[in-house]
Every structure is written in C-alpha cells, then in structure tokens.
Design a protein around this motif. Sequence first.
Motif, short mmCIF file in Angstrom:
data_model
loop_
_atom_site.label_atom_id
_atom_site.label_comp_id
_atom_site.label_asym_id
_atom_site.label_seq_id
_atom_site.Cartn_x
_atom_site.Cartn_y
_atom_site.Cartn_z
N UNK A 12 0.83 -1.06 -0.06
CA UNK A 12 0.02 -0.05 0.08
C UNK A 12 1.16 1.23 -0.11
N UNK A 13 1.93 1.15 0.22
CA UNK A 13 3.30 2.10 0.29
C UNK A 13 4.09 2.37 -0.71
N UNK A 14 4.09 1.13 -1.61
CA UNK A 14 5.56 0.61 -2.29
C UNK A 14 4.95 0.74 -3.51
N UNK A 15 5.63 1.02 -4.56
CA UNK A 15 5.35 0.62 -5.55
C UNK A 15 6.45 -0.08 -6.53
N UNK A 16 6.61 -1.20 -6.99
CA UNK A 16 6.90 -2.21 -7.77
C UNK A 16 6.78 -2.26 -9.55
N UNK A 17 7.43 -1.44 -10.27
CA UNK A 17 7.37 -1.77 -12.24
C UNK A 17 8.54 -2.12 -12.64
N UNK A 18 8.16 -1.97 -14.15
CA UNK A 18 9.09 -2.38 -14.81
C UNK A 18 9.54 -1.79 -16.20
N UNK A 19 9.95 -1.52 -16.76
CA UNK A 19 10.64 -0.87 -18.50
C UNK A 19 10.64 -1.78 -19.08
N UNK A 20 11.00 -2.74 -19.70
CA UNK A 20 11.20 -3.21 -21.06
C UNK A 20 12.02 -3.07 -21.99
N UNK A 21 12.02 -1.55 -22.17
CA UNK A 21 12.37 -0.65 -22.72
C UNK A 21 13.96 -0.26 -22.75
N UNK A 22 13.74 0.39 -21.03
CA UNK A 22 15.01 0.57 -20.88
C UNK A 22 15.48 -0.86 -19.96
N UNK A 23 15.14 -1.97 -19.89
CA UNK A 23 15.58 -3.16 -18.63
C UNK A 23 15.71 -2.27 -17.11
N UNK A 24 14.95 -2.27 -17.12
CA UNK A 24 15.09 -0.92 -15.66
C UNK A 24 13.98 -1.47 -14.71
N UNK A 25 13.86 -1.75 -13.50
CA UNK A 25 12.84 -1.80 -12.68
C UNK A 25 12.52 -0.12 -11.81
N UNK A 26 11.60 -0.40 -10.97
CA UNK A 26 11.61 0.76 -10.49
C UNK A 26 10.73 0.77 -9.02
N UNK A 27 11.54 1.10 -8.07
CA UNK A 27 9.76 1.09 -6.82
C UNK A 27 10.03 2.45 -6.51
N UNK A 28 8.48 3.13 -6.29
CA UNK A 28 8.69 4.64 -6.02
C UNK A 28 7.58 4.00 -4.25
N UNK A 29 8.55 4.72 -3.84
CA UNK A 29 7.93 4.94 -1.96
C UNK A 29 7.66 6.06 -1.29
N UNK A 30 6.27 5.71 -1.06
CA UNK A 30 5.50 6.51 -0.51
C UNK A 30 5.66 6.28 0.95
N UNK A 31 5.03 7.68 2.21
CA UNK A 31 4.25 7.76 3.10
C UNK A 31 6.09 7.15 3.88
N UNK A 32 6.91 7.41 3.75
CA UNK A 32 8.08 6.59 3.94
C UNK A 32 8.28 6.47 5.58
N UNK A 33 8.97 5.96 6.54
CA UNK A 33 8.53 5.65 8.12
C UNK A 33 10.52 5.14 7.60
N UNK A 34 10.48 6.07 9.36
CA UNK A 34 12.36 5.99 9.71
C UNK A 34 12.15 4.18 9.73
N UNK A 35 11.58 3.22 9.56
CA UNK A 35 12.15 1.67 9.95
C UNK A 35 11.94 1.80 8.12
N UNK A 36 11.63 2.07 7.07
CA UNK A 36 12.63 2.10 5.99
C UNK A 36 13.42 1.84 5.45
N UNK A 37 14.27 2.64 6.78
CA UNK A 37 16.06 3.04 6.38
C UNK A 37 16.57 1.67 5.91
N UNK A 38 18.03 2.09 4.93
CA UNK A 38 18.72 0.86 4.96
C UNK A 38 19.08 1.24 3.49
N UNK A 39 20.08 0.05 3.22
CA UNK A 39 20.69 0.19 1.68
C UNK A 39 19.98 -1.12 0.95
#
Length: 120
Positions: free
Chosen positions: A64-91
């Motif tokens: 409900x907060x993150x959305x993963x998507x892919x762009x095959x034309x660019x050989x890429x994936x994305x991660x849209x992260x909304x409503x971030x929380x301190x516990x989302x911190x990391x590499x």
Amino acid sequence: VQLQASGGGLVQAGGSLKLSCTISGTPFRTSAMAWYRQAPGQQREMVAYITNGGSTNYEASVKGRFTISRDNAKNAINLQMNSLKPEDTGVYYCNRGSVSGTNYSPYNYWGQGTQVTVSS
C-alpha cells in the motif's frame, strides 16, 4: 551481469523517493526482478518482486506504500516509495531471480545498492 541502483537519499518521515535499477548482460524481458533492503545490523530482506509478466508481490510492511514496476524498453525496474517511515531506512538492492508460485528465489546478482535514510 551488472545491476545499477540509484535514487536513494535522505527524506523526512511521510516523504517519498523513487529508486531505479538498470540491468545489463542478461535477458531482462524474461527475468523476474526484486528489491531487497538491509538495515544496519539486520539481514537482507525482500521488499517486493515483479515477474516477467508484470505480476507483483510485496512484503507486508510496505504494502500500500511501495509500488514496483518495470520498463522493458530501458531494462529497468523502479520502486516508488511513499509514506516513508524511519524503519524503511537501509541500503536498497535490486536483484534478478526466479519465481515459483509466489516464492521468489534470488540469483547471486547484486548491485552496489543505494542508501535510503528516513528521518523522524
């Protein structure tokens, strides 16, 4: 195989970030891909994955907060992260793997990761 993640940064709680990962050296269109994260002193955990057909699955705490998507034309994936929380911190790392049923199995292809820091 090379994976290059980018888009991390420092953001306040409640804010948003968009991560991107490009992959080369492997057939991207047939690949399942995932985002993992590793907090300090913690094990690496999967955040979300996307199949080559576009089906997605999320770790419970990011649903409900993150959305993963892919762009095959660019050989890429994305991660849209909304409503971030301190516990989302990391590499955050992107990964290529395979999916059986709803189970994602990572291959041993990891990029250098991108740091996400969420301040309270």
